[in-house]
Design an enzyme around this catalytic site. Structure first.
Site, PDB file in Angstrom:
ATOM      1  CE  LYS A 166      80.541  49.683  14.728  1.00  0.00           C
ATOM      2  NZ  LYS A 166      80.950  48.320  14.817  1.00  0.00           N
TER       3      LYS A 166
HETATM    4  C1  LIG Z   1      80.054  47.337  14.523  1.00  0.00           C
HETATM    5  C2  LIG Z   1      81.065  46.149  14.199  1.00  0.00           C
HETATM    6  C3  LIG Z   1      80.503  45.011  13.585  1.00  0.00           C
HETATM    7  C4  LIG Z   1      78.975  44.834  12.731  1.00  0.00           C
HETATM    8  O1  LIG Z   1      79.104  45.921  12.013  1.00  0.00           O
HETATM    9  P1  LIG Z   1      77.481  46.618  11.400  1.00  0.00           P
HETATM   10  O2  LIG Z   1      77.856  47.530  10.400  1.00  0.00           O
HETATM   11  O3  LIG Z   1      76.952  46.903  12.719  1.00  0.00           O
HETATM   12  O4  LIG Z   1      76.960  45.530  10.823  1.00  0.00           O
HETATM   13  C5  LIG Z   1      81.193  43.791  13.291  1.00  0.00           C
HETATM   14  N1  LIG Z   1      82.777  43.805  13.884  1.00  0.00           N
HETATM   15  C6  LIG Z   1      83.060  44.697  14.759  1.00  0.00           C
HETATM   16  C7  LIG Z   1      84.212  44.612  15.320  1.00  0.00           C
HETATM   17  C8  LIG Z   1      82.360  45.971  14.773  1.00  0.00           C
HETATM   18  O5  LIG Z   1      82.751  46.816  15.573  1.00  0.00           O
END
Ligand SMILES: *Cc1c(COP(=O)(O)O)cnc(C)c1O
Length: 497
Positions: free
Chosen positions: A113
């Protein structure tokens, strides 16, 4: 350069600029903003393969954010991808057991993120200036664990903004919760909700949809925006690393120019994998987009059957950031495969809202041929972590392990030998308890930080700064709200009546 505008998935007549789309987050009609036309890369792979992360970021973002000046955009990029990352490469690519792992977790909060949320605050404040916004921007964010901290870190003490993060109390890892409730910055608020992630996300969407509240806010000099991946300012920075991965693998001689690669993405809200789909449509030679789910396998079922059905038990798993039954970003794909027909999109989304399910037409399903769905159970996830560690010494976090397992199932089934990049979405330290349980084959009742130190010892990896910081940091947020009362947190924080 072409001026790329944005429209709502629920009303194709509603046209806004990139900066307006970033400021709003979600369209007033509840739809998500999509580019009127997906831009094509205007640099060759050869040119891109000689560039670093920031240069590629500029080449991709300039196409989507065409109302930002070169200077504005380069400023945003320079402020985002700096020493907050623990490696100059920003996104290293590791190679383990026959696949490439695109390590997206070297930013401030050690999950992928950070790739988008370290730039979003800069995009947002720049967009506010461009549009003469005088109101303070109030970011509302629902989190399944990782978005929350990354958004907090990005927006903390950013002038002209405030941020409220809602997380499912009991639905995130110990370290995720500690990271959030210790957040500094007077403009931050963290709220635990008695409910699951979908409750948090629905609650936030309802607050966004409350027109009376928006008026009340405006009168007090505030307006809402979103840091969730429904915001185009989140999605576009995520396209960058797929372009980067391809260019780097070509530069390293792992891929020939034009040779296709597969991409595997551990998926929850469908943002990260949609970014890969955008990269493909911009001209990056991607063959299959492999969507990996945990036991909340709505997306797997959707790709198998064409039916999206959220009427099922919500599972709390050891990959909590993927514990999601309503994948918001799927709406963008639905809109695209419906031939950009907003009426069709609205009707499906209404069915999802009312009945919790919808079915796409055979025509639409045909357009999903490049997507492959797969899923892994919690047990399989643990086994994958252990096998990878024993075989190679490489440590996967639980989310990346879901992708790794889905990939090996896919290869066993198809014998596809296309070179493959797996999106590695979190540092194993972020999910130490589960990772150590997998490696050691048993649950431990030792304190989490003991396990952190042992993981560091057995793997030879340094404990990331993000973890060191929270060892002793005091708790600064202890709000708990019922899911029905999420708006009260807004009233309290903004001192509305
Ligand atoms: C948010 C997240 C995901 C999923 O990603 P999306 O964009 O919501 O599909 C997978 N792994 C981790 C560690 C995340 O923080």
């Amino acid at each position: 350069m072409e001026n790329i505008l944005y429209k709502s998935t629920r009303d194709s007549q509603k046209i806004v600029t990139a900066s307006q789309a970033i400021l709003k987050g979600l369209s007033d009609d509840g739809g998500l903003f999509v580019p009127v036309k997906l831009p094509k890369l205007d640099r060759s792979i050869k040119e891109l393969s000689g560039m670093g992360y920031k240069e590629i970021a500029y080449e991709v973002m300039k196409l989507f954010f065409s109302d930002f000046t070169q200077e504005e955009l380069k400023n945003c990029i320079d402020n985002a991808y700096d020493s907050k990352f623990d490696t100059e490469e920003i996104v290293p690519i590791a190679s383990a057991d026959g696949a490439f792992y695109l390590e997206l977790y070297h930013g401030a909060t050690i999950a992928f993120k950070d790739m988008a949320l370290s730039i979003l605050p800069h995009l947002m404040t720049t967009a506010a200036k461009k549009n003469n916004i005088k109101n303070e921007i109030v970011i509302l964010t629902a989190t399944s664990g990782d978005t929350g901290k990354a958004a907090l870190a990005g927006f903390a003490d950013v002038k002209g903004t405030r941020i409220i993060v809602y997380y499912p109390k009991g639905g995130v890892s110990f370290i995720q919760e500690r990271q959030m409730v210790t957040q500094k910055g007077d403009n931050t608020m963290v709220v635990g909700i008695k409910g699951n992630f979908d409750d948090c996300q629905t609650g936030v969407k309802n607050i966004f949809g409350d027109k009376e509240l928006a008026k009340e806010l405006d009168a007090k000099g505030f307006q809402f925006s979103s840091a969730n991946s429904i915001n185009i300012g989140r999605l576009v920075p995520q396209v960058v690393y797929y372009v980067y991965a391809y260019a780097k693998l070509v530069a390293r001689g792992e891929l020939k120019e034009g040779e296709k690669m597969n991409v595997v993405v551990p998926t929850g809200n469908f943002g990260n994998i949609l970014a890969a789909y955008f990269a493909k449509n911009m001209g990056i030679p991607i063959a299959k987009l492999i969507c990996a789910s945990n036991e909340n396998k709505v997306l797997f079922d959707f790709f198998e059957t064409g039916i999206y059905d959220r009427n099922r038990e919500f599972m709390l798993t050891n990959s909590p950031s993927m514990d999601i039954l309503i994948s918001s970003n799927l709406e963008r794909l639905i809109y695209m495969i419906a031939g950009e027909d907003s009426q069709k999109d609205v009707s499906l989304m209404q069915q999802l809202n009312k009945e919790g399910r919808y079915e796409i037409t055979p025509d639409m399903k045909e357009k999903l041929a490049d997507f492959v769905g797969g899923y892994a159970t919690q047990e399989e996830t643990c086994r994958t972590i252990k096998e990878m560690f024993d075989k190679t010494g490489y440590v996967l976090d639980t989310h990346t392990a879901v992708a790794s397992k889905v990939y090996s199932d896919y290869v066993n089934k198809t014998k596809d030998t296309t070179k493959t990049v797996i999106a590695s979405t979190a540092s194993p330290f972020k999910f130490t308890t589960s990772v150590m349980e997998a490696i050691e084959g048993k649950k431990s009742d030792e304190p989490d930080f003991e396990l952190v130190d042992r993981l560091s010892r057995i793997s030879g990896m340094k404990v990331p700064k993000a973890i060191e910081e929270i060892r002793t940091a005091p708790t600064r947020h202890d709000h708990i709200y019922e899911k029905e009362n999420m708006v009260d947190a807004v009233r309290e924080f903004l001192a509305l009546s």
